[in-house]
Write a protein that holds these residues in place. Structure first.
Motif, mmCIF file in Angstrom:
data_model
loop_
_atom_site.group_PDB
_atom_site.id
_atom_site.type_symbol
_atom_site.label_atom_id
_atom_site.label_comp_id
_atom_site.label_asym_id
_atom_site.label_seq_id
_atom_site.Cartn_x
_atom_site.Cartn_y
_atom_site.Cartn_z
ATOM 1 N N THR A 6 -31.838 31.061 -13.679
ATOM 2 C CA THR A 6 -31.019 30.913 -12.465
ATOM 3 C C THR A 6 -30.026 29.766 -12.647
ATOM 4 O O THR A 6 -28.842 29.884 -12.316
ATOM 5 C CB THR A 6 -31.935 30.632 -11.243
ATOM 6 N N LEU A 10 -25.901 29.945 -12.575
ATOM 7 C CA LEU A 10 -25.061 29.136 -11.673
ATOM 8 C C LEU A 10 -23.982 28.388 -12.453
ATOM 9 O O LEU A 10 -22.877 28.171 -11.965
ATOM 10 C CB LEU A 10 -25.925 28.130 -10.905
ATOM 11 N N PRO A 16 -21.645 34.803 -6.508
ATOM 12 C CA PRO A 16 -23.072 35.166 -6.425
ATOM 13 C C PRO A 16 -23.361 36.576 -6.941
ATOM 14 O O PRO A 16 -24.436 36.828 -7.498
ATOM 15 C CB PRO A 16 -23.389 35.070 -4.927
ATOM 16 N N GLN A 19 -23.632 36.325 -10.605
ATOM 17 C CA GLN A 19 -24.889 35.636 -10.952
ATOM 18 C C GLN A 19 -26.051 36.632 -10.912
ATOM 19 O O GLN A 19 -26.867 36.699 -11.831
ATOM 20 C CB GLN A 19 -25.172 34.503 -9.951
ATOM 21 N N GLN A 20 -26.115 37.425 -9.848
ATOM 22 C CA GLN A 20 -27.210 38.383 -9.697
ATOM 23 C C GLN A 20 -27.155 39.470 -10.766
ATOM 24 O O GLN A 20 -28.173 39.879 -11.318
ATOM 25 C CB GLN A 20 -27.163 39.022 -8.296
#
Ligand code: SAM
Length: 316
Positions: A6, A10, A16, A19-20
């Protein structure tokens, strides 16, 4: 490990969704199209279902429909092609920016041999030198080069510092497919213990700098140095390149037209990345340099005689 993953996501992405997508590609690996690089001309005997070629795809590479198993085909045993992740093809694509036929290509971190094969097919050097420092990996390298009838090639097993001392400025193209944390292995459903740990990232970045410093001494004036990894951390990739350009200003970064759409968003240097969430492959980083200025007079070494004494295997 997931906390560290994680944290990495970042650092790499501000969006986001990206990122996912990045985390998902590594924690829930999806099947990719198998990929083959032909060592010979394409054979009609191979009835694989192919996927449409991408604009930058090397002409002797095929992506196959998910579910095809090219490694099980008799043509594989016969050495007609080599199976590899499509990200490896991406990582070798900067070699398309090299327009002159090289005399010597040196693959410094060569086992099991994928980049050696790609460089040999693409650049058709007068001599390919494939070096693998880890002794127990040399057998597989030789067996793949033999199987695919790559010729002429000589195999070495030496630390890059030994080669840089023994045969400086001897290669028109040096490939550094560097040992790395192997973070992209997760996208293939394989394990890479500790690959997100800061200590491991630091250790690998340091090793990569050392290899590149030695690699720089092996490149002839006007020659090329290609650096690539299968890791995602900036410390192993962009930051290593930044360090290299400062430490070795006689090497100039080279843009690669075929890969402009893959420019790393983490730097202005011409570095290219393929991400695991692209669905094309497990992921890779790649950058090309050219030795544009002479630094000091280097005595040319008798390469053939040195290779005769030190090669572990020769194709002829
Ligand atoms: N180029 C290969 C291919 O396409 O099939 C994959 C190379 S793999 C990413 C990195 C290689 O670097 C490994 O074979 C590893 O044994 C080798 N290596 C490890 N430590 C090294 C070092 N200090 N100097 C040079 N190579 C090293």
């Amino acid at each position: 490990m997931s906390k560290l993953l994680t944290k990495l996501s970042l650092k790499l992405w501000s969006d986001p969704q990206q990122q996912q997508a990045f985390i998902g590609a590594l924690t829930e690996p999806q099947p990719y199209s198998p990929c083959i690089a032909w060592a010979t001309e394409r054979s009609d005997e191979a009835s694989f279902q192919r996927v449409d070629a991408l604009p930058w795809q090397l002409p002797f590479v095929d992506r196959l429909a998910v579910g095809e198993r090219p490694g099980k085909h008799e043509l594989h045993n016969q050495g007609a092609y080599y199976c590899l992740d499509f990200s490896s093809v991406f990582a070798a694509t900067p070699l398309t920016a090299i327009k002159e036929q090289p005399n010597v290509v040196l693959d410094l971190c060569a086992a099991p041999g994928g980049k050696s094969l790609l460089a040999w097919r693409l650049l058709q050097p007068h001599l390919l030198i494939s070096n693998e420092v880890i002794g127990k990996r040399v057998g597989l390298l030789i067996s793949n080069l033999k199987r695919c009838q790559i010729n002429p090639v000589r195999v070495l097993s030496a630390d890059p510092s030994v080669l840089a001392d023994a045969i400086p400025a001897s290669a028109d193209v040096v490939l550094v497919d560097a040992p790395c944390t192997g973070q992209s292995l997760l996208a293939k459903g394989e394990s890479a213990p500790g690959c997100f740990h800061p200590v491991s990232i630091k250790h690998n970045a340091k090793r990569q700098r050392r290899i590149l410093a030695n690699a720089s001494r092996l490149v002839v004036q006007g020659g090329y140095l290609a650096y690539m990894t299968c890791a995602f951390s900036e410390a192993e990739n962009e930051r290593v390149c930044r360090w290299f350009t400062r430490r070795f200003p006689h090497f100039a970064p080279q843009p690669v037209d075929a890969l402009l759409a893959f420019q790393s968003h983490l730097t202005d240097m011409p570095c290219y990345r393929i991400w695991p969430q692209s669905g094309l492959g497990a992921g890779a980083f790649t950058m090309l340099f050219r030795r544009t200025q002479e630094t000091e007079a280097i005595m040319p070494q008798p390469l053939d005689a040195w290779l005769d004494e030190n090669a572990r295997w020769s194709s002829e």
